[in-house]
Design a protein around this motif. Structure first.
Motif, PDB file in Angstrom:
ATOM      1  N   GLY A  54      31.476  62.584  57.169  1.00 47.59           N
ATOM      2  CA  GLY A  54      30.430  62.604  58.183  1.00 47.59           C
ATOM      3  C   GLY A  54      30.243  61.303  58.933  1.00 47.59           C
ATOM      4  N   LEU A  65      31.073  72.733  53.187  1.00 43.26           N
ATOM      5  CA  LEU A  65      30.739  72.245  51.846  1.00 43.26           C
ATOM      6  C   LEU A  65      29.956  73.308  51.106  1.00 43.26           C
ATOM      7  CD1 LEU A  65      30.565  69.889  49.742  1.00 43.26           C
ATOM      8  CD2 LEU A  65      28.439  69.214  50.893  1.00 43.26           C
ATOM      9  N   ILE A  70      29.060  72.241  57.582  1.00 49.61           N
ATOM     10  CA  ILE A  70      28.379  70.948  57.676  1.00 49.61           C
ATOM     11  C   ILE A  70      28.985  70.073  58.778  1.00 49.61           C
ATOM     12  CG2 ILE A  70      27.767  70.998  55.226  1.00 49.61           C
ATOM     13  CD1 ILE A  70      30.020  68.863  54.812  1.00 49.61           C
ATOM     14  N   TRP A  73      26.590  67.815  60.411  1.00 51.60           N
ATOM     15  CA  TRP A  73      25.627  67.122  59.548  1.00 51.60           C
ATOM     16  C   TRP A  73      25.907  65.627  59.535  1.00 51.60           C
ATOM     17  CZ3 TRP A  73      24.439  70.023  54.338  1.00 51.60           C
ATOM     18  CH2 TRP A  73      23.949  71.313  54.637  1.00 51.60           C
ATOM     19  N   GLN A  75      26.055  61.861  57.678  1.00 48.39           N
ATOM     20  CA  GLN A  75      26.575  61.439  56.382  1.00 48.39           C
ATOM     21  C   GLN A  75      25.500  61.481  55.285  1.00 48.39           C
ATOM     22  OE1 GLN A  75      28.243  57.501  56.255  1.00 48.39           O
ATOM     23  NE2 GLN A  75      29.422  57.926  54.418  1.00 48.39           N
ATOM     24  N   ARG A  78      24.989  65.022  54.137  1.00 52.29           N
ATOM     25  CA  ARG A  78      26.113  65.515  53.330  1.00 52.29           C
ATOM     26  C   ARG A  78      26.053  64.944  51.914  1.00 52.29           C
ATOM     27  NH1 ARG A  78      31.335  66.012  57.420  1.00 52.29           N
ATOM     28  NH2 ARG A  78      30.107  66.373  59.303  1.00 52.29           N
TER      29      ARG A  78
END
Length: 249
Positions: A54, A65, A70, A73, A75, A78
Protein backbone atom coordinates in the motif's frame (compact mmCIF):
# COMPACT_ATOMS: atom_id res chain seq x y z
CA UNK A 1 -7.27 -30.04 1.09
CA UNK A 2 -7.86 -26.75 -0.70
CA UNK A 3 -5.31 -23.95 -0.40
CA UNK A 4 -6.11 -21.00 1.86
CA UNK A 5 -5.17 -17.97 -0.23
CA UNK A 6 -4.66 -14.94 2.01
CA UNK A 7 -3.35 -12.39 -0.50
CA UNK A 8 -3.89 -12.13 -4.24
CA UNK A 9 -2.49 -9.76 -6.82
CA UNK A 10 -4.20 -9.69 -10.20
CA UNK A 11 -2.72 -8.02 -13.25
CA UNK A 12 -0.66 -5.58 -11.18
CA UNK A 13 0.93 -2.91 -13.34
CA UNK A 14 2.82 0.24 -12.37
CA UNK A 15 3.91 2.90 -14.82
CA UNK A 16 6.27 5.79 -14.13
CA UNK A 17 5.75 8.01 -17.15
CA UNK A 18 6.83 5.89 -20.10
CA UNK A 19 8.53 3.28 -17.92
CA UNK A 20 6.63 0.13 -16.95
CA UNK A 21 8.16 -0.92 -13.63
CA UNK A 22 5.72 -3.80 -13.05
CA UNK A 23 3.84 -5.36 -15.95
CA UNK A 24 0.71 -7.50 -15.45
CA UNK A 25 1.99 -9.45 -12.45
CA UNK A 26 -0.37 -11.88 -10.74
CA UNK A 27 0.42 -14.00 -7.69
CA UNK A 28 -1.21 -15.76 -4.75
CA UNK A 29 0.10 -16.10 -1.21
CA UNK A 30 -1.07 -19.19 0.63
CA UNK A 31 -1.10 -19.80 4.37
CA UNK A 32 1.66 -22.23 5.27
CA UNK A 33 3.79 -21.36 2.24
CA UNK A 34 6.79 -19.16 1.43
CA UNK A 35 6.47 -17.48 -1.97
CA UNK A 36 9.80 -15.99 -3.06
CA UNK A 37 10.17 -13.28 -5.69
CA UNK A 38 13.60 -13.07 -7.30
CA UNK A 39 15.19 -11.02 -10.05
CA UNK A 40 18.12 -8.75 -10.75
CA UNK A 41 18.20 -5.14 -9.60
CA UNK A 42 15.56 -3.20 -11.53
CA UNK A 43 13.40 -6.26 -12.13
CA UNK A 44 10.44 -4.66 -10.31
CA UNK A 45 10.54 -6.60 -7.03
CA UNK A 46 10.58 -3.60 -4.70
CA UNK A 47 7.85 -1.83 -6.69
CA UNK A 48 5.71 -4.96 -6.48
CA UNK A 49 6.09 -5.31 -2.71
CA UNK A 50 5.41 -1.56 -2.29
CA UNK A 51 2.16 -1.95 -4.23
CA UNK A 52 1.08 -4.98 -2.20
CA UNK A 53 1.81 -3.17 1.08
CA UNK A 54 0.00 0.00 0.00
CA UNK A 55 2.97 2.36 -0.20
CA UNK A 56 2.23 3.14 -3.83
CA UNK A 57 -0.97 2.52 -5.83
CA UNK A 58 -1.04 0.29 -8.91
CA UNK A 59 -1.65 1.87 -12.30
CA UNK A 60 -3.74 -1.20 -13.10
CA UNK A 61 -4.74 -4.39 -11.35
CA UNK A 62 -6.14 -5.42 -7.99
CA UNK A 63 -4.85 -6.49 -4.58
CA UNK A 64 -7.06 -8.72 -2.45
CA UNK A 65 -6.48 -9.47 1.25
CA UNK A 66 -8.53 -12.16 3.00
CA UNK A 67 -11.07 -12.05 0.17
CA UNK A 68 -11.51 -8.26 0.23
CA UNK A 69 -10.39 -5.79 -2.42
CA UNK A 70 -7.82 -3.52 -0.77
CA UNK A 71 -6.40 -1.94 -3.94
CA UNK A 72 -7.20 1.59 -2.78
CA UNK A 73 -6.58 1.09 0.93
CA UNK A 74 -3.83 3.03 2.68
CA UNK A 75 -0.85 1.23 4.15
CA UNK A 76 -2.00 1.71 7.79
CA UNK A 77 -5.42 0.30 6.97
CA UNK A 78 -3.84 -2.74 5.33
CA UNK A 79 -1.62 -3.23 8.37
CA UNK A 80 -4.62 -3.16 10.69
CA UNK A 81 -6.37 -5.70 8.43
CA UNK A 82 -3.54 -8.23 8.77
CA UNK A 83 -0.70 -7.26 6.41
CA UNK A 84 2.80 -7.05 7.92
CA UNK A 85 5.85 -5.63 6.16
CA UNK A 86 9.60 -5.49 6.77
CA UNK A 87 12.07 -3.34 4.84
CA UNK A 88 15.54 -3.67 3.32
CA UNK A 89 16.86 -1.10 5.80
CA UNK A 90 16.42 -1.32 9.55
CA UNK A 91 13.34 0.55 10.78
CA UNK A 92 13.81 0.02 14.51
CA UNK A 93 14.12 2.61 17.28
CA UNK A 94 17.77 2.17 18.38
CA UNK A 95 17.51 3.91 21.77
CA UNK A 96 14.43 1.92 22.84
CA UNK A 97 14.60 -1.59 24.22
CA UNK A 98 13.56 -4.64 22.25
CA UNK A 99 10.36 -4.82 24.27
CA UNK A 100 9.57 -1.14 23.74
CA UNK A 101 10.03 -1.50 19.99
CA UNK A 102 7.60 -4.41 19.93
CA UNK A 103 5.15 -2.61 22.20
CA UNK A 104 5.08 0.45 19.95
CA UNK A 105 4.27 -1.78 17.00
CA UNK A 106 1.50 -3.49 18.96
CA UNK A 107 0.04 -0.13 19.99
CA UNK A 108 -0.12 0.94 16.36
CA UNK A 109 -2.30 -2.12 15.69
CA UNK A 110 -4.57 -1.50 18.70
CA UNK A 111 -4.36 2.14 19.87
CA UNK A 112 -6.17 3.05 23.11
CA UNK A 113 -6.19 6.89 23.13
CA UNK A 114 -8.93 7.04 25.74
CA UNK A 115 -6.69 5.37 28.36
CA UNK A 116 -4.75 8.58 29.03
CA UNK A 117 -3.50 7.60 32.49
CA UNK A 118 -2.64 3.98 31.76
CA UNK A 119 1.05 3.05 31.87
CA UNK A 120 2.07 1.75 28.46
CA UNK A 121 4.14 -0.97 30.12
CA UNK A 122 1.03 -2.27 31.88
CA UNK A 123 -1.29 -2.04 28.85
CA UNK A 124 -3.32 -5.24 28.86
CA UNK A 125 -3.35 -5.36 25.06
CA UNK A 126 0.00 -4.15 23.74
CA UNK A 127 2.31 -5.45 26.49
CA UNK A 128 1.37 -9.15 26.14
CA UNK A 129 1.35 -8.86 22.34
CA UNK A 130 4.85 -7.37 22.44
CA UNK A 131 6.24 -10.13 24.66
CA UNK A 132 4.63 -12.83 22.56
CA UNK A 133 5.99 -11.35 19.32
CA UNK A 134 9.50 -11.09 20.76
CA UNK A 135 9.31 -14.69 21.96
CA UNK A 136 8.20 -15.95 18.55
CA UNK A 137 11.13 -14.14 16.95
CA UNK A 138 13.58 -15.69 19.43
CA UNK A 139 14.31 -12.51 21.40
CA UNK A 140 12.97 -13.34 24.87
CA UNK A 141 16.44 -13.09 26.45
CA UNK A 142 17.01 -9.66 24.92
CA UNK A 143 13.83 -7.81 25.94
CA UNK A 144 15.61 -5.15 27.98
CA UNK A 145 18.50 -4.62 25.57
CA UNK A 146 18.59 -1.34 23.62
CA UNK A 147 17.75 -2.21 20.03
CA UNK A 148 20.77 -0.30 18.77
CA UNK A 149 23.12 -2.66 20.64
CA UNK A 150 21.85 -5.79 18.87
CA UNK A 151 23.81 -7.60 16.19
CA UNK A 152 22.73 -7.15 12.58
CA UNK A 153 20.93 -10.49 12.56
CA UNK A 154 19.17 -9.74 15.84
CA UNK A 155 17.99 -6.40 14.46
CA UNK A 156 16.44 -8.23 11.52
CA UNK A 157 14.75 -10.60 13.98
CA UNK A 158 13.45 -7.56 15.86
CA UNK A 159 11.95 -6.14 12.68
CA UNK A 160 10.06 -9.38 12.18
CA UNK A 161 9.00 -9.33 15.84
CA UNK A 162 7.63 -5.82 15.31
CA UNK A 163 5.65 -7.16 12.35
CA UNK A 164 4.32 -10.02 14.45
CA UNK A 165 3.23 -7.60 17.18
CA UNK A 166 0.64 -6.19 14.77
CA UNK A 167 -1.00 -9.66 14.49
CA UNK A 168 -0.57 -10.09 10.74
CA UNK A 169 -1.70 -13.03 8.68
CA UNK A 170 0.46 -12.09 5.69
CA UNK A 171 4.16 -11.17 5.95
CA UNK A 172 5.91 -9.23 3.19
CA UNK A 173 9.65 -9.57 3.88
CA UNK A 174 12.06 -7.46 1.82
CA UNK A 175 15.57 -8.98 1.87
CA UNK A 176 15.54 -10.16 5.51
CA UNK A 177 18.85 -12.02 4.97
CA UNK A 178 20.79 -9.05 3.57
CA UNK A 179 24.19 -8.64 5.21
CA UNK A 180 23.93 -11.76 7.36
CA UNK A 181 26.67 -14.28 8.03
CA UNK A 182 26.05 -18.05 7.79
CA UNK A 183 25.00 -18.50 11.43
CA UNK A 184 22.56 -15.57 11.35
CA UNK A 185 21.16 -16.80 8.04
CA UNK A 186 20.48 -20.23 9.51
CA UNK A 187 18.72 -18.65 12.49
CA UNK A 188 16.53 -16.52 10.23
CA UNK A 189 15.63 -19.42 7.96
CA UNK A 190 14.60 -21.49 10.98
CA UNK A 191 12.42 -18.58 12.13
CA UNK A 192 10.74 -18.34 8.71
CA UNK A 193 10.02 -22.07 8.71
CA UNK A 194 8.28 -21.63 12.07
CA UNK A 195 6.34 -18.54 10.98
CA UNK A 196 5.01 -19.98 7.75
CA UNK A 197 2.85 -22.46 9.67
CA UNK A 198 0.43 -19.67 10.58
CA UNK A 199 1.15 -17.08 7.89
CA UNK A 200 1.45 -16.55 4.18
CA UNK A 201 4.94 -15.20 3.46
CA UNK A 202 6.21 -13.23 0.48
CA UNK A 203 10.01 -13.23 0.45
CA UNK A 204 12.06 -10.89 -1.73
CA UNK A 205 15.64 -12.06 -1.45
CA UNK A 206 18.98 -12.14 -3.30
CA UNK A 207 20.48 -15.11 -1.43
CA UNK A 208 19.68 -17.81 -3.98
CA UNK A 209 20.89 -20.72 -1.85
CA UNK A 210 18.49 -19.65 0.91
CA UNK A 211 15.63 -19.03 -1.52
CA UNK A 212 15.86 -22.47 -3.08
CA UNK A 213 16.03 -24.05 0.36
CA UNK A 214 13.03 -22.38 1.92
CA UNK A 215 10.62 -21.34 -0.83
CA UNK A 216 7.60 -23.40 -1.81
CA UNK A 217 7.01 -21.27 -4.91
CA UNK A 218 9.43 -18.98 -6.74
CA UNK A 219 8.37 -16.17 -9.06
CA UNK A 220 11.10 -14.82 -11.34
CA UNK A 221 10.85 -11.25 -12.62
CA UNK A 222 12.79 -9.65 -15.48
CA UNK A 223 12.21 -6.03 -16.54
CA UNK A 224 8.95 -5.84 -14.60
CA UNK A 225 7.42 -9.02 -16.00
CA UNK A 226 7.14 -12.56 -14.69
CA UNK A 227 9.05 -15.09 -16.79
CA UNK A 228 8.41 -18.07 -14.51
CA UNK A 229 6.46 -18.96 -11.37
CA UNK A 230 6.71 -22.53 -10.15
CA UNK A 231 8.29 -24.88 -7.64
CA UNK A 232 12.02 -24.39 -6.91
CA UNK A 233 12.90 -27.49 -8.92
CA UNK A 234 10.93 -26.37 -11.96
CA UNK A 235 12.34 -22.84 -11.77
CA UNK A 236 15.92 -24.13 -11.51
CA UNK A 237 15.37 -26.28 -14.61
CA UNK A 238 13.69 -23.49 -16.60
CA UNK A 239 15.93 -22.60 -19.55
CA UNK A 240 14.58 -19.04 -19.79
CA UNK A 241 15.33 -18.46 -16.11
CA UNK A 242 18.82 -19.91 -16.50
CA UNK A 243 19.56 -17.62 -19.43
CA UNK A 244 18.09 -14.48 -17.85
CA UNK A 245 19.02 -14.84 -14.21
CA UNK A 246 20.78 -17.94 -12.96
CA UNK A 247 23.64 -17.67 -15.43
CA UNK A 248 22.97 -20.96 -17.12
CA UNK A 249 23.84 -23.04 -14.05
Amino acid sequence: MSAEILLRGRGITRRWGGLIAVNQVSLELERGKVHAVIGTNGAGKSTLINILSGEIPPSEGEVELLGQDISRWTQPRRARAGLGRSYQRNTIYPSFTVLENCRLAAQARAPRPWRLWESAVKCEVSAPAARDAAARAGLTDLLERPAGSLSHGQKRQLEIAMCLATSPQVLLLDEPLAGMGPEETERMLALLVTLKRDHAILLVEHDMDAVFRIADTITVMVNGSVIASDTPGAVRANLQVQAAYLGGH
